[in-house]
Design an enzyme around this catalytic site. Structure first.
Site, short mmCIF file in Angstrom:
data_model
loop_
_atom_site.label_atom_id
_atom_site.label_comp_id
_atom_site.label_asym_id
_atom_site.label_seq_id
_atom_site.Cartn_x
_atom_site.Cartn_y
_atom_site.Cartn_z
NE ARG A 161 -4.20 1.70 2.22
CZ ARG A 161 -4.51 2.61 3.12
NH1 ARG A 161 -3.77 2.78 4.19
NH2 ARG A 161 -5.61 3.34 2.97
CB ILE A 211 -5.82 5.26 -1.01
CG1 ILE A 211 -5.63 3.75 -1.11
CG2 ILE A 211 -5.17 5.75 0.25
CD1 ILE A 211 -4.14 3.34 -1.27
CB SER A 212 -10.91 2.63 0.15
OG SER A 212 -11.63 3.19 -0.89
CD GLN A 213 -11.45 2.04 7.70
OE1 GLN A 213 -12.56 2.46 7.35
NE2 GLN A 213 -11.20 1.62 8.91
#
Lengths: 804, 241
Positions: B64, B90-92
């Site tokens: 990530r 950027i999503s959790q």
């Protein structure tokens, strides 16, 4: 040499500037961030007033010999800090959406607070200095101070109709420069050349400063900025008014396609659309209409199309018509007439003039009438014209609504009294249709359902269950409230409409539990269960057990979007990193945070410097503190509560705020002036108790009489209603202008060194009072806010007797 | 002097890079552990209370920290959404894991993604499925993501810049579609491009705050149903005792 007189003109102008700046900041921060963060920042910034009193108290001995010069320096501070603070605040990388993920955002918020305090600090310091130096003239000084504020409050609204907020900031800076130049004359400073400097600067700022200098930079996470990042998006029109900054966006490459919650079975696409953003939020859309109704087929695939499958060729009233989506929907379904009500004249103008051809001359079409009015006010005043269908449009954006960003906003559109009014406006067999976003867990739709049940009961309907229907899609919920019982034929049509579009029945008279939750599956049929519970004798028990606040909103507590409950917030907060955080309505805790920060900052600004200073042995008595604290709180309570009471009567939120606020301040100024005169002529100590008694009587009278009086006079012309409002406010305002100058004049005779403290305490109390008034109104209603204010004024009378 | 400084910097980089990379591995492992614990403890989106092994393996593998701006690298393995520029996030990781799991993808699947963003979700999917077709509407962001995915060796991901409304007809039909861009309605062309039996996933809410997930299921007869799923186990009323 003549004795120095208070710089009345300079004070009046400066006060006008500072209040205008406060209103302007609300606009600017609403554009940059979101409304409630704007409120939070400005509340904190206003504490600069209180802080100025503290610094004045600590430095007064050093300042006294150079009084005039210090005043001019402080006024210059206002001039420079007004634009500079805002410019610097925009450089702080504050992202409110990250506030709970990232502690650094708290530091960023604090930095913005401190920056925004500076102009208010300088303004408060200037005015506080004058009170300190000319305390015996407090009646006239306070009169000029609040008169300036009153004129500023209405002046800035007028200014915002003429120029965008960034230019209004330049205009205020120019005015502050003029005020400083005038102060030099009034204070008889020797350095007369400074007048030329300030006038020259005023000329440069107003004429030569480029527009780009004060560019407003909205958050990157606001809807408009997100849209402008898309390839091909371009701004084609911008309009500004105090109601909001409107931006029209076109994208020829990747067009807008706005059809909120369209059925999953739909195959139609919306035609070309323009996106309309207000303060960067949205979009709502202006849809191209070439006169061919077939292009609008997608509008039949929304939950809001339901009433058109029950009513044939209805006459329709659209409340909150915006750029016309609901008008198009009505036309598509063969409405015989459409009355479209929209508050914002700029939005109407876009459809009627600027994009007339694109919109197919929609607002001038045969059968369509557009009305520039506030929705509730329009229904109140047009009792002679009835409609078969009232559509309350879905105006707020999903993202903002889902994040709970509206919960602090008063809304008179969805109260029990509003629904009652709508129902009585309908023709026999007519219906009200309200569409809301689907939120999970259910909040607004169930609250709306509860409100409708209460409105029907208030209308004397013995079986409200027979008059309600609710359906839900995957993103929207539509509620129908009929002013007679639904027939079997109508129910069949509703079921067919829902079935063919895969919308779920949430409630209809006689619905069975196994008919719920078929197409858009929830873990439990929450909507059906909720509706049944709200119609049962267990309603109160259900409302108590429900983890969000869904009790009906009323005109006295018009907070429809307030869903917050502490217990569930605690539960969700504990699960914040597991996805609980977005389910909390954030506005309410932010309001409480604002109150806590105001209390803490007040303590920090008033008590701490006092405790550590060498003046601590010369502290003003506790009675001085209590007196100025109580009158600061009570003034704000009265002002805020009565503004709300008059909003419905004047039928326009903006004009009501402008007229009522200005009237209160101007009449209070007159009261203050009279107090000064009175004080010169008599030694009587009874005028504060007298004023307070009169206020108490008037408040109680108004609480009892105003609702009926407003209802009776609601159809009067705007001018008549404004005149009536002014007449009603005048005696109250006059009385409210008495306590502050009386207290200051008393101190000027007995304890002049306490004046800066009094100024500081009063400044902080005003900020705390404004937030506390809103919190009290949310929980107990505006009537209680008014009664509390009367009580506090009563206590102030007792404190005054101990003031010597 | 300048040369010595450059040499020093180079040596520092050489010495610390493996260590940092190793550090990231540890952090990523902890992040996934945290996600798994959250799902077991509080999350109720599916019948089971554990992620499928293929999703866990993909989350363990995709780095990530290579999908976030340099300024966010230190926070890359926090279980939280992060800003990636252009007003996007950027999503959790928890939400990425849940969405991927809900799509029930297999190694033979072909996936369409609307809204490439950083490319992280596409990379996670690419670890599991045969091919991912991803469309990004914000050109600079899409370009960055395409380059990043290519440089990381994700040859089974294709990125296209432009309008996602009409999907990717040449590559259709898809076994699953994920729409991470804000959607006010589900584009009919996308539903057409979803295979019978396929799943479409749409997260709804604001940036940094996914409120709920919508799972659209296309049955074999072509009819469509949806499920609105709260990411968290939460009953909206207190039950009577």
């Amino acid at each position: 040499m003549t004795a120095l007189r208070p710089p009345f003109v300079a004070i009046g102008l400066l006060s006008a500037c500072v209040l205008s700046y406060e209103v302007l900041l609300m606009r600017l921060f609403s554009i940059v961030l979101w409304h409630h963060f704007a409120y939070m920042i400005i509340s904190a910034a206003m504490l600069g007033y209180g802080a100025s009193g503290t610094v004045l108290a600590l430095l007064k001995d050093k300042i006294a010999p150079h009084f005039s010069l210090v005043y001019v320096i402080a006024a210059m501070g206002v001039v420079f800090m007004m634009p500079l603070s805002f410019l610097l605040a925009q450089q702080v990388p504050f992202n409110p959406l990250e506030l709970l993920w990232d502690k650094i955002q708290l530091a960023n918020l604090l930095a913005i607070y401190l920056l925004m305090m500076l102009p208010f600090f300088c303004g408060g310091f200037s005015i506080g200095l004058i009170f300190f130096r000319f305390g015996r003239d407090a009646g006239r000084i306070y009169a000029i101070d609040i008169l300036g504020a009153g004129v500023g409050s209405i002046g800035v609204i007028a200014l915002l109709f003429l120029v965008p907020p960034s230019k209004a900031l330049i205009a205020l800076t120019t005015l502050a420069l003029l005020a400083t130049a005038i102060a030099i004359v009034e204070l008889k400073l020797r350095a007369k050349w400074l007048i030329g400097v300030f006038l020259g600067l005023a000329l440069i700022v107003s004429v030569m400063l480029p527009d780009s200098w004060l560019q407003v930079h909205p958050s990157a996470y606001k809807d408009l900025n997100q849209t402008l990042n898309i390839t091909g998006a371009q701004v084609i029109e911008e309009r500004s008014s105090p109601l909001g900054q409107i931006t029209v966006v076109k994208n020829s490459l990747i067009p807008f396609r706005y059809a909120p919650g369209m059925s999953l079975n739909a195959t139609d696409e919306p035609p070309a659309q323009l996106g309309i953003f207000v303060d960067g939020n949205g979009p709502s859309v202006l849809t191209r209409f070439d006169g061919k109704l077939a292009t609008l087929a997608y509008l039949d695939q929304l939950t809001s199309a339901l009433p058109y499958h029950v009513l044939e060729r209805p006459s329709v009233l659209v409340l909150g018509a915006g750029a016309g989506s609901d008008v198009l929907q009505a036309l598509y379904h063969g409405a015989v007439t459409v009355d479209a009500v929209e508050l914002n004249h700029n939005v109407i103008d876009l459809v009627q003039q600027r994009f007339r051809d694109f919109a197919g001359n929609l607002y001038n079409r045969h059968g369509v009438r557009v009305h520039k009015a506030e929705a509730r006010g329009f229904v109140n005043t047009t009792y002679d014209r009835r409609h078969d269908l009232i559509q309350v449009a879905l105006l707020d954006s999903f993202s903002v609504a889902s994040a709970g960003l509206y919960s602090l906003s008063e809304s008179y559109l969805y109260t029990v009294e509003a629904l009652h009014t709508y129902l009585n406006h309908l023709t026999s067999g007519g219906m009200l249709a309200v569409t809301r976003w689907l939120t999970l867990p259910p909040r607004d739709s169930l609250k709306l359902f509860a409100t409708a049940v209460s409105a029907l009961e208030r209308d004397g309907v013995s079986n409200p269950a027979a008059r309600l229907v609710m359906i839900r899609g995957w993103k929207t919920v539509t509620l129908l409230v009929k002013n007679s019982d639904f027939t079997t034929k109508e129910i069949t049509a509703i079921k067919e409409f829902s079935r063919t579009r895969s919308f779920d029945m949430a409630y209809y008279p006689g619905m069975r539990a196994d008919e719920a939750n078929h197409y858009n599956l929830l873990e439990q049929p929450y909507y059906f269960d909720g509706a049944v519970a709200l119609l049962s004798s267990q309603r109160q028990d259900f409302l108590d057990r429900y983890k969000f606040y869904i009790e009906p909103a009323t005109d006295d507590r018009p907070y429809f979007f307030h869903f917050f409950k502490w217990n569930s917030a605690g539960e969700l907060f504990a699960m914040r990193e597991q996805g609980g955080m977005p389910l909390i309505d954030w506005s309410y805790p932010l309001l409480v945070t604002t109150l806590v920060q105001a209390f803490m900052a007040s303590a920090l600004l008033i008590l701490t410097p006092l405790a550590v200073s060498r003046f601590r042995r010369k502290l003003p008595t506790v009675w001085v503190a209590l007196y100025f604290l109580s009158i600061g709180l009570a003034f704000m309570f009265m002002e805020i509560a009565f503004i709300q009471k008059f909003i419905l009567f004047l039928a326009h939120p903006l004009y009501a705020v402008a007229v009522v606020l200005c009237a209160f301040l101007v009449f209070a100024a007159m009261g203050s002036w009279l107090t000064g005169r009175w004080q010169e002529k008599t030694t009587s100590r009874w005028h504060v108790p007298l004023a307070v008694m009169l206020m108490g009587v008037l408040s109680l009278l108004y609480l009892a009489v105003l609702p009926g009086l407003f209802q009776a006079l609601i159809h009067f012309s705007d001018l008549a209603k404004i005149t009536i409002s002014l007449l009603l406010i005048a005696p109250l305002g006059l009385c409210m202008g008495v306590p502050f100058p009386t207290g200051i004049m008393r101190l000027a005779c007995t304890a002049q060194e306490a004046i800066p403290w009094a100024w500081a305490i009063n400044g902080c109390a005003s900020v705390v009072g404004a937030v506390l008034a809103t919190l009290l109104a949310i929980h107990l209603g505006f009537a209680v806010v008014i009664l509390t204010a009367t009580l506090i004024y009563g206590l102030a009378c007792i404190f005054l007797t101990k003031l010597v | 002097m300048k040369n010595y400084f450059a040499l020093g910097a180079f040596l520092y980089f050489c010495c610390t890079f493996p260590a940092q990379s190793e550090g990231y591995d540890v952090l990523r492992h902890k992040m996934v552990e945290e996600v798994l614990a959250d799902i077991a403890a509080e999350v109720s989106y599916s019948e089971s209370s554990a992620l499928s092994p293929s999703v866990v393996a993909a989350m363990q593998k995709v780095e990530r920290h290579l999908f976030v701006p340099a300024s966010q690298t230190m926070r890359a393995y926090f279980n939280r959404p992060l800003p990636i520029g252009y007003g996007q996030t950027i999503s959790q990781p928890l939400i990425v894991a849940m969405m991927t799991d809900l799509m029930q993808v297999k190694d033979s699947d072909k996936i369409l993604e609307i809204g490439t963003g950083s490319g992280y979700q596409a990379a996670v999917l690419a670890e599991i499925v045969k091919s991912v077709y991803s469309i990004e509407i914000i050109h600079p962001l899409g370009k960055q993501a395409a380059e990043r995915l290519k440089s990381l060796g994700y040859d089974n991901v294709e990125v296209r810049l432009g309008d996602g409304y009409y999907g990717w007809p040449e590559a259709a039909p898809f076994d699953a579609i994920i729409v991470t861009a804000a959607a006010n309605h589900v584009p009919p062309p996308l539903l057409k491009q979803l295979k019978p039996g396929g799943r479409m996933l749409i997260p709804l809410g604001m940036h940094f705050m996914t409120q709920y997930l919508m799972l659209v299921e296309k049955k074999m007869d072509g009819s469509v149903t949806s499920r609105q799923i709260l990411p968290v186990r939460f009953v909206p009323f207190t039950r009577k005792h």
